[in-house]
Design a protein around this motif. Structure first.
Motif, short mmCIF file in Angstrom:
data_model
loop_
_atom_site.label_atom_id
_atom_site.label_comp_id
_atom_site.label_asym_id
_atom_site.label_seq_id
_atom_site.Cartn_x
_atom_site.Cartn_y
_atom_site.Cartn_z
N VAL A 1 -6.63 11.31 -3.83
CA VAL A 1 -6.45 9.99 -4.44
C VAL A 1 -7.75 9.20 -4.29
O VAL A 1 -8.75 9.71 -3.76
N LEU B 1 -4.14 12.59 0.27
CA LEU B 1 -2.79 12.18 0.63
C LEU B 1 -1.92 13.41 0.81
O LEU B 1 -1.73 14.17 -0.14
N ASN C 1 2.10 1.95 -3.41
CA ASN C 1 1.02 2.47 -4.26
C ASN C 1 0.79 3.96 -4.01
O ASN C 1 0.60 4.74 -4.96
N GLN C 2 0.79 4.35 -2.74
CA GLN C 2 0.56 5.76 -2.41
C GLN C 2 1.69 6.64 -2.93
O GLN C 2 1.45 7.76 -3.41
N SER D 1 6.85 12.26 1.16
CA SER D 1 5.63 11.78 1.78
C SER D 1 5.58 12.22 3.24
O SER D 1 6.55 12.75 3.80
N ARG E 1 1.15 7.25 -6.54
CA ARG E 1 0.09 8.24 -6.75
C ARG E 1 0.62 9.65 -6.58
O ARG E 1 0.21 10.57 -7.29
N HIS F 1 0.82 -1.21 0.00
CA HIS F 1 0.00 0.00 0.00
C HIS F 1 0.85 1.25 0.00
O HIS F 1 0.55 2.23 -0.72
N ASP F 2 1.93 1.28 0.78
CA ASP F 2 2.77 2.47 0.86
C ASP F 2 3.44 2.76 -0.48
O ASP F 2 3.61 3.93 -0.86
#
Length: 291
Positions: A181, A186, A126-127, A154, A130, A123-124
């Motif tokens: 997102v 985010l 993927n973020q 980030s 984005r 998940h991290d």
């Protein structure tokens, strides 16, 4: 799938890559890898501490948790920028290279399959991808035609590294930008670029006079402005008959200075060696003080 481990995530993407022909794209890919090699070397990263994945127009680089993010961030802001400057100084217009870069951190797992390459998931990650594709980051680079790269970090990197002001890292040069997102908003922090000072506060607009709060000082009603007094009405003298003023004949009703109610004889004119003329039966027609 292997167990996820904490990684530093470095993402890079070449601006307008797909608009170049195949020959130029090959040159840019080779040059990007060389710039990343030298940047990681400047940050003290060993080959055994990194994993790279080719994305065509960019790279995904995962670094082991024992790589100092402070050193990597300094190298991205100095070494990478200098190398891009050198490349663009010598390259033709069609081979100019500008980068969008994201530095993030999080849990990433490796799930390889036989006969394929890649296989990193999380998940991290993927973020972070984005953030790299966010319109706000693209717009930031487009708004800086004289710069070679734009860098976003980030929330974990900002909170753990940037905001503490480590050597070579100036938190006042990072501006927050919220990225919308699929699953919410985010947060990211975008570096304002080389040679820029801290963001200046936007001055508050001057309120219109009718919008000013009626307190002065706070908590006490402001004094009410006294209404403008109406101008005193013009005074009028009415003369009946034909009075003579300094030898001039005043005939009919005349309008002069108002003020008071006058009774008795009115003396007008007079002068050296000349007798005053007296006007009988004259009255002042306005109220108030004599003029």
């Amino acid at each position: 799938m292997r167990e996820p481990v904490n990684r530093t995530i470095l993402l890079l993407d070449i601006e307008r890559f797909s608009r170049r022909d195949d020959v130029v794209q090959a040159v840019l890919r080779r040059r990007l890898n060389a710039i990343v090699d030298q940047t990681l070397e400047a940050a003290g990263v060993e080959p055994s501490q990194q994993y790279r994945e080719d994305r065509g127009d960019g790279l995904i680089v995962l670094l082991s948790g024992d790589v100092a993010k402070t050193a990597l961030l300094r190298a991205l802001l100095t070494t990478a920028t200098d190398l891009l400057h050198e490349h663009n100084l010598l390259a033709s217009e069609s081979a100019q290279m500008r980068l969008r870069t994201v530095l993030a951190a999080g849990e990433v797992a490796h799930d390889p399959h036989a006969g394929t390459t890649g296989g990193i998931v999380g998940h991290d990650l993927n973020q972070a991808c984005r953030l790299l594709d966010a319109d706000v980051l693209r717009a930031a680079l487009a708004a800086r035609p004289d710069e070679h790269a734009v860098l976003a970090v980030s929330a974990p990197v900002y909170e753990g590294i940037v905001r503490h002001g480590h050597r070579g890292v100036r938190p006042e040069l990072f501006a927050r930008a919220d990225v919308t997102v699929k699953d919410g908003v985010l947060p990211a922090w975008i570096h304002r670029g080389a040679g820029t000072g801290p963001a200046e506060a936007t001055p508050a607009p001057t309120p219109a006079p009718e919008a000013v709060a009626a307190t002065d000082p706070p908590g006490r009603p402001a004094p009410t402005a006294a209404p403008a007094s109406a101008p005193a009405p013009a005074s009028v003298f009415h003369f009946h008959g034909s009075p003579v003023i300094n030898g001039s004949l005043v005939a009919g009703d005349q309008h002069g200075v108002s003020g008071g109610h006058v009774t008795g004889d009115v003396v007008l004119g007079g002068g050296a060696g000349r007798p005053d003329r007296r006007v009988s039966d004259g009255t002042g027609g306005a109220e108030g003080s004599p003029a």
